[in-house]
Design a protein around this motif. Structure first.
Motif, PDB file in Angstrom:
ATOM      1  N   GLN A 154       0.827  -1.210   0.000  1.00  0.00           N
ATOM      2  CA  GLN A 154       0.000   0.000   0.000  1.00  0.00           C
ATOM      3  C   GLN A 154       0.862   1.259   0.000  1.00  0.00           C
ATOM      4  O   GLN A 154       0.529   2.242  -0.640  1.00  0.00           O
ATOM      5  CB  GLN A 154      -0.961  -0.010   1.176  1.00  0.00           C
ATOM      6  CG  GLN A 154      -2.119  -0.964   0.845  1.00  0.00           C
ATOM      7  CD  GLN A 154      -3.192  -1.003   1.886  1.00  0.00           C
ATOM      8  OE1 GLN A 154      -2.970  -0.618   3.024  1.00  0.00           O
ATOM      9  NE2 GLN A 154      -4.360  -1.497   1.537  1.00  0.00           N
ATOM     10  N   ASP A 182      -3.911  -5.440  -9.125  1.00  0.00           N
ATOM     11  CA  ASP A 182      -4.050  -6.691  -9.884  1.00  0.00           C
ATOM     12  C   ASP A 182      -2.690  -7.213 -10.346  1.00  0.00           C
ATOM     13  O   ASP A 182      -2.418  -8.409 -10.294  1.00  0.00           O
ATOM     14  CB  ASP A 182      -4.975  -6.490 -11.087  1.00  0.00           C
ATOM     15  CG  ASP A 182      -6.398  -6.233 -10.635  1.00  0.00           C
ATOM     16  OD1 ASP A 182      -6.801  -6.814  -9.621  1.00  0.00           O
ATOM     17  OD2 ASP A 182      -7.094  -5.428 -11.278  1.00  0.00           O
ATOM     18  N   GLU A 198     -10.246 -10.079  -9.417  1.00  0.00           N
ATOM     19  CA  GLU A 198     -11.520 -10.027  -8.691  1.00  0.00           C
ATOM     20  C   GLU A 198     -11.424  -8.996  -7.567  1.00  0.00           C
ATOM     21  O   GLU A 198     -10.340  -8.744  -7.049  1.00  0.00           O
ATOM     22  CB  GLU A 198     -11.842 -11.414  -8.141  1.00  0.00           C
ATOM     23  CG  GLU A 198     -10.653 -12.010  -7.480  1.00  0.00           C
ATOM     24  CD  GLU A 198     -10.838 -13.374  -6.911  1.00  0.00           C
ATOM     25  OE1 GLU A 198     -11.867 -14.000  -7.146  1.00  0.00           O
ATOM     26  OE2 GLU A 198      -9.928 -13.800  -6.194  1.00  0.00           O
ATOM     27  N   HIS A 199     -12.570  -8.433  -7.219  1.00  0.00           N
ATOM     28  CA  HIS A 199     -12.621  -7.416  -6.159  1.00  0.00           C
ATOM     29  C   HIS A 199     -13.699  -7.795  -5.151  1.00  0.00           C
ATOM     30  O   HIS A 199     -14.788  -8.203  -5.549  1.00  0.00           O
ATOM     31  CB  HIS A 199     -12.967  -6.051  -6.748  1.00  0.00           C
ATOM     32  CG  HIS A 199     -11.867  -5.481  -7.586  1.00  0.00           C
ATOM     33  ND1 HIS A 199     -11.140  -4.375  -7.217  1.00  0.00           N
ATOM     34  CD2 HIS A 199     -11.363  -5.887  -8.766  1.00  0.00           C
ATOM     35  CE1 HIS A 199     -10.238  -4.117  -8.141  1.00  0.00           C
ATOM     36  NE2 HIS A 199     -10.345  -5.021  -9.099  1.00  0.00           N
ATOM     37  N   PRO A 200     -13.417  -7.640  -3.862  1.00  0.00           N
ATOM     38  CA  PRO A 200     -14.430  -7.995  -2.856  1.00  0.00           C
ATOM     39  C   PRO A 200     -15.440  -6.865  -2.635  1.00  0.00           C
ATOM     40  O   PRO A 200     -15.049  -5.701  -2.497  1.00  0.00           O
ATOM     41  CB  PRO A 200     -13.591  -8.205  -1.591  1.00  0.00           C
ATOM     42  CG  PRO A 200     -12.373  -7.369  -1.778  1.00  0.00           C
ATOM     43  CD  PRO A 200     -12.147  -7.199  -3.249  1.00  0.00           C
ATOM     44  N   SER A 245     -23.180  -2.587  -4.078  1.00  0.00           N
ATOM     45  CA  SER A 245     -23.127  -1.121  -4.153  1.00  0.00           C
ATOM     46  C   SER A 245     -21.679  -0.691  -4.010  1.00  0.00           C
ATOM     47  O   SER A 245     -21.053  -0.933  -2.974  1.00  0.00           O
ATOM     48  CB  SER A 245     -24.003  -0.513  -3.059  1.00  0.00           C
ATOM     49  OG  SER A 245     -25.352  -0.805  -3.381  1.00  0.00           O
ATOM     50  N   LYS A 297     -18.528   2.061  -4.404  1.00  0.00           N
ATOM     51  CA  LYS A 297     -18.115   3.467  -4.373  1.00  0.00           C
ATOM     52  C   LYS A 297     -16.933   3.661  -5.307  1.00  0.00           C
ATOM     53  O   LYS A 297     -15.969   2.887  -5.281  1.00  0.00           O
ATOM     54  CB  LYS A 297     -17.721   3.847  -2.947  1.00  0.00           C
ATOM     55  CG  LYS A 297     -17.168   5.232  -2.860  1.00  0.00           C
ATOM     56  CD  LYS A 297     -17.650   5.911  -1.632  1.00  0.00           C
ATOM     57  CE  LYS A 297     -17.263   7.366  -1.664  1.00  0.00           C
ATOM     58  NZ  LYS A 297     -17.991   8.160  -0.755  1.00  0.00           N
ATOM     59  N   GLY A 350     -11.181   3.840  -7.213  1.00  0.00           N
ATOM     60  CA  GLY A 350      -9.998   3.606  -8.049  1.00  0.00           C
ATOM     61  C   GLY A 350     -10.433   3.195  -9.439  1.00  0.00           C
ATOM     62  O   GLY A 350     -11.600   3.391  -9.814  1.00  0.00           O
ATOM     63  N   PHE A 401     -10.993   0.273 -11.003  1.00  0.00           N
ATOM     64  CA  PHE A 401     -12.061  -0.716 -11.159  1.00  0.00           C
ATOM     65  C   PHE A 401     -13.403  -0.152 -10.698  1.00  0.00           C
ATOM     66  O   PHE A 401     -14.398  -0.183 -11.427  1.00  0.00           O
ATOM     67  CB  PHE A 401     -11.720  -1.992 -10.379  1.00  0.00           C
ATOM     68  CG  PHE A 401     -12.800  -3.028 -10.465  1.00  0.00           C
ATOM     69  CD1 PHE A 401     -12.842  -3.902 -11.530  1.00  0.00           C
ATOM     70  CD2 PHE A 401     -13.791  -3.109  -9.495  1.00  0.00           C
ATOM     71  CE1 PHE A 401     -13.864  -4.852 -11.630  1.00  0.00           C
ATOM     72  CE2 PHE A 401     -14.803  -4.041  -9.583  1.00  0.00           C
ATOM     73  CZ  PHE A 401     -14.836  -4.915 -10.654  1.00  0.00           C
ATOM     74  N   ILE A 426     -19.455   4.239   2.490  1.00  0.00           N
ATOM     75  CA  ILE A 426     -19.891   3.023   1.780  1.00  0.00           C
ATOM     76  C   ILE A 426     -19.977   1.817   2.733  1.00  0.00           C
ATOM     77  O   ILE A 426     -20.495   0.758   2.367  1.00  0.00           O
ATOM     78  CB  ILE A 426     -18.976   2.736   0.555  1.00  0.00           C
ATOM     79  CG1 ILE A 426     -19.590   1.666  -0.340  1.00  0.00           C
ATOM     80  CG2 ILE A 426     -17.564   2.347   0.988  1.00  0.00           C
ATOM     81  CD1 ILE A 426     -20.982   1.949  -0.835  1.00  0.00           C
ATOM     82  N   ALA A 456     -23.084  -0.473   2.895  1.00  0.00           N
ATOM     83  CA  ALA A 456     -23.497  -1.563   1.990  1.00  0.00           C
ATOM     84  C   ALA A 456     -23.915  -2.845   2.734  1.00  0.00           C
ATOM     85  O   ALA A 456     -25.037  -3.335   2.528  1.00  0.00           O
ATOM     86  CB  ALA A 456     -22.398  -1.841   0.967  1.00  0.00           C
ATOM     87  N   LEU A 493     -13.725  -4.746   7.843  1.00  0.00           N
ATOM     88  CA  LEU A 493     -12.774  -3.759   7.328  1.00  0.00           C
ATOM     89  C   LEU A 493     -12.666  -3.954   5.827  1.00  0.00           C
ATOM     90  O   LEU A 493     -12.588  -5.083   5.351  1.00  0.00           O
ATOM     91  CB  LEU A 493     -11.410  -3.940   8.002  1.00  0.00           C
ATOM     92  CG  LEU A 493     -11.375  -3.709   9.523  1.00  0.00           C
ATOM     93  CD1 LEU A 493      -9.988  -3.981  10.076  1.00  0.00           C
ATOM     94  CD2 LEU A 493     -11.811  -2.283   9.873  1.00  0.00           C
ATOM     95  N   PHE A 494     -12.683  -2.843   5.085  1.00  0.00           N
ATOM     96  CA  PHE A 494     -12.648  -2.951   3.629  1.00  0.00           C
ATOM     97  C   PHE A 494     -11.216  -2.962   3.090  1.00  0.00           C
ATOM     98  O   PHE A 494     -11.013  -3.020   1.892  1.00  0.00           O
ATOM     99  CB  PHE A 494     -13.418  -1.780   2.997  1.00  0.00           C
ATOM    100  CG  PHE A 494     -14.919  -1.962   3.001  1.00  0.00           C
ATOM    101  CD1 PHE A 494     -15.501  -3.095   3.530  1.00  0.00           C
ATOM    102  CD2 PHE A 494     -15.750  -1.004   2.446  1.00  0.00           C
ATOM    103  CE1 PHE A 494     -16.882  -3.271   3.542  1.00  0.00           C
ATOM    104  CE2 PHE A 494     -17.129  -1.173   2.437  1.00  0.00           C
ATOM    105  CZ  PHE A 494     -17.697  -2.302   2.987  1.00  0.00           C
ATOM    106  N   TRP A 539      -8.566  -5.041   4.271  1.00  0.00           N
ATOM    107  CA  TRP A 539      -7.704  -6.102   4.821  1.00  0.00           C
ATOM    108  C   TRP A 539      -6.999  -6.909   3.754  1.00  0.00           C
ATOM    109  O   TRP A 539      -6.097  -7.679   4.050  1.00  0.00           O
ATOM    110  CB  TRP A 539      -8.464  -7.025   5.774  1.00  0.00           C
ATOM    111  CG  TRP A 539      -9.729  -7.652   5.247  1.00  0.00           C
ATOM    112  CD1 TRP A 539     -10.990  -7.253   5.514  1.00  0.00           C
ATOM    113  CD2 TRP A 539      -9.864  -8.800   4.387  1.00  0.00           C
ATOM    114  NE1 TRP A 539     -11.902  -8.069   4.885  1.00  0.00           N
ATOM    115  CE2 TRP A 539     -11.237  -9.024   4.186  1.00  0.00           C
ATOM    116  CE3 TRP A 539      -8.948  -9.660   3.764  1.00  0.00           C
ATOM    117  CZ2 TRP A 539     -11.737 -10.054   3.389  1.00  0.00           C
ATOM    118  CZ3 TRP A 539      -9.441 -10.685   2.978  1.00  0.00           C
ATOM    119  CH2 TRP A 539     -10.800 -10.877   2.789  1.00  0.00           C
TER     120      TRP A 539
END
Ligand SMILES: Cc1cc2nc3c(=O)[nH]c(=O)nc-3n(C[C@H](O)[C@H](O)[C@H](O)COP(=O)(O)OP(=O)(O)OC[C@H]3O[C@@H](n4cnc5c(N)ncnc54)[C@H](O)[C@@H]3O)c2cc1C
Length: 443
Positions: free
Chosen positions: A139, A146, A256-258, A274, A276, A279, A281, A321, A324, A439-440, A442
């Motif tokens: 990060q 990806d 893939e994205h969670p 839903s 937000k 980035g 994707f 977000i 969701a 947590l979005f 992790w």
């Protein structure tokens, strides 16, 4: 955690420890290389444990539902990350001990004169250092997620292949055929896992394609993708769980994205995510034409009212977000005709950006639901709450202390907010085991 879940968690942890330590325990009786002593034996044991741990890293990311269920898949991914650091530390000590006590055993560092298995060992160490540090610093380093993920998978597979080559080539403590067979079993298990993770699992996902039926813009740069399975089957999930979404790529492509499932679990034929725009994707989602194919790997997660029954109702705290998964839980509870008391504290920057605010008004009529909005930049004349979700704000709206301990709490939003709310709830007397978060960030 229920007693049964705790037992299962302990069972899986015990199995993990057994598999990590089995080679050392079973091979401990091995005829030691004469005269090499404790440091040598210890170094070899560390190498064995590290190799078993790196092999099992692939189990941790294989998303086996039974094995991840007692912990939650996010915790399993955290294990994956921290155990990699532990295993790498063991590898470093394994090499360092030999370098200090038996430097001649390392042989030449020049690959032209070194034995192939020692060069393989050096390559494995170098690759493991790169893979682990890159994952830890990803990060901060930035770059495309990806591409990092593909590089991570390839480099770690190469590292493990090189490590097995080193093990079989050096052959320490592998004098008897059954001892070799044990490590062959680990190597074969790893190849099987590799095939499962990269081929079999994506193949199973590819066999059940979904279609985008609608792309619905929401407030606050959020877009809802409405998906239906091509064969008309429903997805069985618990409200609040999440799915890995693949769009505009094959399930084999690791792109893939969670996303939390936002729709009601009462009807799994239409699944809504839903998303937000944050980035590349997530911003591109709004341009997806209806009719486009999509793939879902789902459901995962334990952030659900169904996992945490509460006779006296629930408190939801959402930021942005983070609403969701709460939408899924609220919609499901409404569809089930639930009458337990519910409180939603929902933080946003501005009133115009509050996703689902109109629907929440409708849900409040169908449920025993109180919605408290708090805004960082309230419009003129705003009489509601202002600012972040603080301890004081929570104290103003939470039920009396006696009822607190009998409610379950769900928190989802920016990580800093989620952690601050959890701390605040603790100081207000809410038992930690009653507070659940998603947590979005992790992954
Ligand atoms: C369990 C879970 C549930 C989530 N639910 C929602 C939701 O309901 N709605 C929502 O808008 N967001 C949700 N997210 C966050 C969402 O997955 C990321 O915002 C999204 O993947 C970012 O992708 P991007 O390419 O648009 O952004 P980028 O700017 O490229 O990425 C931003 C960061 O998002 C993470 N990320 C990027 N790609 C991936 C990927 N393929 N897999 C995992 N992480 C990635 C990385 O940490 C990256 O640094 C959830 C995340 C998790 C873990």
């Amino acid at each position: 955690m229920s007693a049964r879940t705790t037992q299962r968690a302990i069972g899986w942890l015990a199995l993990y420890l057994l598999l990590v330590l089995a080679p050392v325990l079973l091979l401990a009786d091995a005829a030691r290389t004469p005269g090499r002593g404790f440091a040598w034996d210890f170094s070899m044991a560390l190498g064995y444990v590290a190799l078993a741990m790196f092999t099992l890293q692939w189990v941790l990311i294989a998303r086996f539902k039974r094995a991840t269920a007692p912990f939650g898949i996010d915790i399993v991914y955290y294990f994956h990350r921290y155990l990699a650091v532990v295993a790498l530390a063991l590898v470093v000590v394994h090499v360092a001990l030999i370098a200090v006590v038996h430097p001649q055993a390392l042989g030449s560092a020049d690959p032209r004169s070194a034995t192939a298995h020692m060069s393989a060992g050096r390559a494995a160490v170098a690759l493991l250092v790169v893979v682990t540090l890159w994952a830890l610093l990803r990060q901060r380093l930035g770059g495309d997620y990806d591409r990092w993920r593909i590089a991570h998978a390839l480099l770690s597979a190469l590292a493990l292949a090189a490590a097995f080559w080193h093990l079989f080539g050096s052959g320490h403590y592998l004098d008897a055929p059954w001892k070799r067979a044990l490590w062959v079993a680990y190597a074969l298990a790893w190849v099987a896992l590799l095939l499962y993770v990269r081929a079999l699992h994506p193949w199973a996902i590819a066999r059940a394609p979904w279609r985008v039926r609608e792309v619905r813009p929401e407030r606050g740069r959020v877009c809802t993708l409405v998906l239906e399975r091509e064969d008309g089957h429903a997805l069985a999930f618990e409200p609040g769980q999440f799915a890995w979404l693949t769009l505009r790529a094959s399930p084999f492509a690791m792109r893939e994205h969670p996303f939390s499932i936002a729709s009601s679990a009462a009807d799994g034929r239409r699944v809504e995510l839903s998303i937000k725009a944050l980035g590349d994707f997530s911003t591109g989602v709004r341009d997806v034409p209806p009719g486009e194919r999509a793939w879902l790997d789902a459901p995962y997660g334990h952030f659900s009212v169904d996992r945490h029954p509460a006779a006296e109702g629930y408190v939801f705290v959402a930021g942005g977000i983070g609403i969701a998964p709460m939408m899924s839980m609220l919609r499901t509870l409404a569809d089930r005709g639930d009458r337990r008391p519910l409180l939603l504290i929902y933080g946003n920057r501005a009133w115009e950006r509050v996703a689902f605010r109109e629907e929440l008004e409708q849900l409040a009529k169908r449920l025993d639901l109180k919605v408290v909005h708090t805004l960082i930049e309230p419009p003129p004349g705003w009489t509601g709450e202002r600012g972040l979700v603080t301890r004081e704000l929570l104290a103003r709206h939470l039920p009396p202390a006696a009822a607190l301990a009998r409610r379950e709490f769900f928190v989802c939003g920016p990580t800093a907010m989620t952690l601050a709310v959890e701390r605040a709830l603790g100081t207000l007397g809410v038992p930690a085991e009653r507070v659940h978060n998603e947590l979005f960030d992790w992954v």
